[in-house]
Scaffold this active site. Structure first.
Site, PDB file in Angstrom:
ATOM      1  N   SER A  61       0.814  -1.212   0.000  1.00 57.95           N
ATOM      2  CA  SER A  61       0.000   0.000   0.000  1.00 57.95           C
ATOM      3  C   SER A  61       0.849   1.263   0.000  1.00 57.95           C
ATOM      4  CB  SER A  61      -0.910   0.018   1.227  1.00 57.95           C
ATOM      5  OG  SER A  61      -1.590  -1.206   1.362  1.00 57.95           O
TER       6      SER A  61
HETATM    7  N1  SAH Z   1      -0.294  -5.218   4.012  1.00 54.81           N
HETATM    8  C1  SAH Z   1       0.518  -5.532   2.846  1.00 54.81           C
HETATM    9  C2  SAH Z   1      -0.193  -5.301   1.542  1.00 54.81           C
HETATM   10  C3  SAH Z   1      -1.328  -6.241   1.359  1.00 54.81           C
HETATM   11  S1  SAH Z   1      -1.850  -6.550  -0.291  1.00 54.81           S
HETATM   12  C4  SAH Z   1       1.855  -4.823   2.883  1.00 54.81           C
HETATM   13  O1  SAH Z   1       2.111  -4.040   3.810  1.00 54.81           O
HETATM   14  O2  SAH Z   1       2.667  -5.070   1.977  1.00 54.81           O
HETATM   15  C5  SAH Z   1      -3.155  -7.665   0.113  1.00 54.81           C
HETATM   16  C6  SAH Z   1      -2.706  -9.054   0.474  1.00 54.81           C
HETATM   17  O3  SAH Z   1      -3.846  -9.781   0.888  1.00 54.81           O
HETATM   18  C7  SAH Z   1      -2.091  -9.843  -0.680  1.00 54.81           C
HETATM   19  O4  SAH Z   1      -0.815 -10.260  -0.335  1.00 54.81           O
HETATM   20  C8  SAH Z   1      -3.048 -11.027  -0.870  1.00 54.81           C
HETATM   21  O5  SAH Z   1      -2.386 -12.221  -1.242  1.00 54.81           O
HETATM   22  C9  SAH Z   1      -3.663 -11.137   0.518  1.00 54.81           C
HETATM   23  N2  SAH Z   1      -4.957 -11.809   0.588  1.00 54.81           N
HETATM   24  C10 SAH Z   1      -6.002 -11.754  -0.279  1.00 54.81           C
HETATM   25  N3  SAH Z   1      -7.009 -12.512   0.167  1.00 54.81           N
HETATM   26  C11 SAH Z   1      -6.610 -13.068   1.342  1.00 54.81           C
HETATM   27  C12 SAH Z   1      -7.225 -13.952   2.292  1.00 54.81           C
HETATM   28  N4  SAH Z   1      -8.462 -14.428   2.130  1.00 54.81           N
HETATM   29  N5  SAH Z   1      -6.498 -14.297   3.370  1.00 54.81           N
HETATM   30  C13 SAH Z   1      -5.245 -13.838   3.575  1.00 54.81           C
HETATM   31  N6  SAH Z   1      -4.627 -12.997   2.716  1.00 54.81           N
HETATM   32  C14 SAH Z   1      -5.296 -12.617   1.618  1.00 54.81           C
END
Ligand code: SAH
Length: 208
Positions: free
Chosen positions: A59
């Site tokens: 993000s």
């Molecule tokens: N917080 C992160 C960015 C997150 S991007 C950072 O600081 O870099 C969103 C993430 O959510 C992705 O890596 C994706 O694989 C994950 N995601 C999507 N659906 C999910 C689920 N049901 N359970 C766990 N993770 C999930």
């Protein structure tokens, strides 16, 4: 000379509504480039989201800061994050809370985030590979819950795992062509309410 992280805080966060000095201090102290690889590293301190592996994104720094500020994490808190991605947001929470559990569904991302956090000396973050829409009941209740992917509705499991007086932020996809609504939910006893913070654009929460 200010470091790149100090410059990022002064130019992107302070002028745009980040007033919590703890959030500013923590984001000055964490090297965001360490959470990226390849060409993305060169853009680590720019005011935007960046690609990480598995088609996912880290993000924008301002969004990380405003979400963290809205959660008001305290030193004795246990935090849950859904969507570890690069591990950067988990690192920010880890500097402000006693313990962080972060859940990621992509094993490759979880593994990489774990090694980054270990290299940087974070010892209070646990990463689980699972479907985060179910939360992580083993360590519940959580004082703060941060969902870093967008859902159509707030998953019931996450409400159940939120502590009394707990705070939860989640991007809600209200309509197909609408921007997502970043919401701050709070629980007082059995009463759960929310307020909308601002529009955002996150990758989707993929269940199952
Ligand atoms: N917080 C992160 C960015 C997150 S991007 C950072 O600081 O870099 C969103 C993430 O959510 C992705 O890596 C994706 O694989 C994950 N995601 C999507 N659906 C999910 C689920 N049901 N359970 C766990 N993770 C999930």
């Amino acid at each position: 000379m200010p470091t790149p992280a100090e410059k990022m805080v002064a130019e992107q966060l302070v002028p745009h509504g980040v007033t919590d000095e703890r959030v500013l201090e923590v984001m000055r102290s964490i090297p965001r480039d360490e959470f990226l690889s390849g060409v993305a590293r060169r853009h680590a301190y720019e005011d935007r989201a960046l690609a990480i592996d598995c088609g996912q994104t880290i993000s924008q720094p301002l969004v990380v800061a405003l979400m963290t500020q809205a959660l008001n994490p305290k030193p004795e808190d246990t935090a849950l994050e859904i969507g570890t991605g690069s591990g950067y947001q988990a690192a920010v929470l880890a500097r402000m809370c006693r313990r962080v559990i972060t859940v990621e569904r992509e094993p490759a991302l979880a593994e990489r985030a774990a090694s980054t956090l270990k290299r940087l000396g974070f010892e209070n973050v646990e990463i689980a590979v699972a479907d985060g829409s179910l939360g992580w009941p083993e360590s519940a209740p959580y004082d703060v819950i941060l969902v870093a992917c967008a859902a159509a509705t707030l998953p019931a499991a996450l409400i159940h795992q939120l502590a009394d007086d707990g705070r939860l932020v989640i991007p809600i996809q209200t309509g197909r062509d609408e921007p997502q609504d970043l919401r701050l939910y709070t629980r007082h006893g059995d009463e759960v309410s929310y307020r909308s913070l601002f529009p955002v654009l996150f990758v989707p929460l993929r269940t199952g």
